[in-house]
Design an enzyme around this catalytic site. Structure first.
Site, PDB file in Angstrom:
ATOM      1  N   HIS A 113       0.810  -1.213   0.000  1.00  0.00           N
ATOM      2  CA  HIS A 113       0.000   0.000   0.000  1.00  0.00           C
ATOM      3  C   HIS A 113       0.850   1.271   0.000  1.00  0.00           C
ATOM      4  O   HIS A 113       1.963   1.277   0.494  1.00  0.00           O
ATOM      5  CB  HIS A 113      -0.893   0.044   1.253  1.00  0.00           C
ATOM      6  CG  HIS A 113      -1.799  -1.127   1.382  1.00  0.00           C
ATOM      7  ND1 HIS A 113      -2.156  -1.648   2.599  1.00  0.00           N
ATOM      8  CD2 HIS A 113      -2.440  -1.887   0.454  1.00  0.00           C
ATOM      9  CE1 HIS A 113      -2.982  -2.668   2.414  1.00  0.00           C
ATOM     10  NE2 HIS A 113      -3.160  -2.835   1.124  1.00  0.00           N
ATOM     11  N   TYR A 140       1.772   0.818  13.960  1.00  0.00           N
ATOM     12  CA  TYR A 140       2.582   1.727  13.151  1.00  0.00           C
ATOM     13  C   TYR A 140       2.132   3.172  13.306  1.00  0.00           C
ATOM     14  O   TYR A 140       0.959   3.473  13.456  1.00  0.00           O
ATOM     15  CB  TYR A 140       2.595   1.318  11.685  1.00  0.00           C
ATOM     16  CG  TYR A 140       1.266   1.196  10.990  1.00  0.00           C
ATOM     17  CD1 TYR A 140       0.840   2.146  10.076  1.00  0.00           C
ATOM     18  CD2 TYR A 140       0.441   0.100  11.214  1.00  0.00           C
ATOM     19  CE1 TYR A 140      -0.364   2.023   9.411  1.00  0.00           C
ATOM     20  CE2 TYR A 140      -0.757  -0.050  10.547  1.00  0.00           C
ATOM     21  CZ  TYR A 140      -1.160   0.925   9.646  1.00  0.00           C
ATOM     22  OH  TYR A 140      -2.358   0.797   8.993  1.00  0.00           O
TER      23      TYR A 140
END
Length: 185
Positions: free
Chosen positions: A64, A133
């Site tokens: 992504h 993240y």
């Protein structure tokens, strides 16, 4: 000694980061991010969003990126194990179209910094994994892009066990090939 060991990878601006872990009979303590330590290593990014996912074995998330508002990501696995990958999409980079991957786990406590201009993804190697993240830009669903996870021109060497089923989202099943992306960054 610093609180972090910043390890260069073959791709400029991509780092594996090993935190210093202080442990004893009670358990352990570590810092996972410290702006001053990161800035001293040349990583003075500002994080604006923090995310967490949980997935089962064989889930492959990626590859992504965001097209016009690219995200830098500081990633780590807090439960289980994943193989995490960054693919350089920066057109002027010496490593354009190259990838680097690293195993991240709750046990090794390594982190991985992927700067803006990269496609990012991971596959879960353990029965389950929790993945965290930090991002330098907010997620924008109208700006998302993807790259085929098994693109032969990129050639990511995913450590997939024999018989392991790869589980993809519907949108990841139709991500384009590298040659069809055009210039992004």
């Amino acid at each position: 000694m610093g609180k972090f060991n910043f390890i260069n990878t073959p791709i400029k601006d991509v780092y594996v980061i090993e935190p210093t872990v202080y442990g004893d009979h009670r358990g352990y303590f570590m810092e996972t991010y410290n702006y001053n330590e990161f800035a001293a290593a040349g990583l003075d990014m500002k994080f604006v969003q923090d995310n967490e996912s949980r997935s089962k074995k064989g889930v492959l998330r990626g590859l992504h990126f965001q097209k016009t508002h690219p995200q830098g990501k500081l990633v780590r696995c807090i439960e289980g194990e994943v193989f995490d990958v960054a693919v350089d999409l920066r057109k002027d980079s010496e490593t354009y179209g190259k990838w680097f991957g690293v195993k991240l786990s709750a046990e090794n406590k390594k982190q991985f910094y992927i700067p803006e201009g990269f496609a990012h993804g991971f596959v879960v190697l353990s029965d389950t994994a929790a993945f965290c993240y930090k991002c330098t830009q907010f997620y924008d669903p109208t700006d998302e892009g993807g790259l085929m996870w098994n693109d032969p021109d990129i050639g990511v060497e995913w450590p997939i066990e024999d018989g392991m089923e790869i589980l993809l989202s519907d949108k990841d099943k139709v991500n384009p090939a590298f040659k069809d992306l055009g210039t992004l960054f």
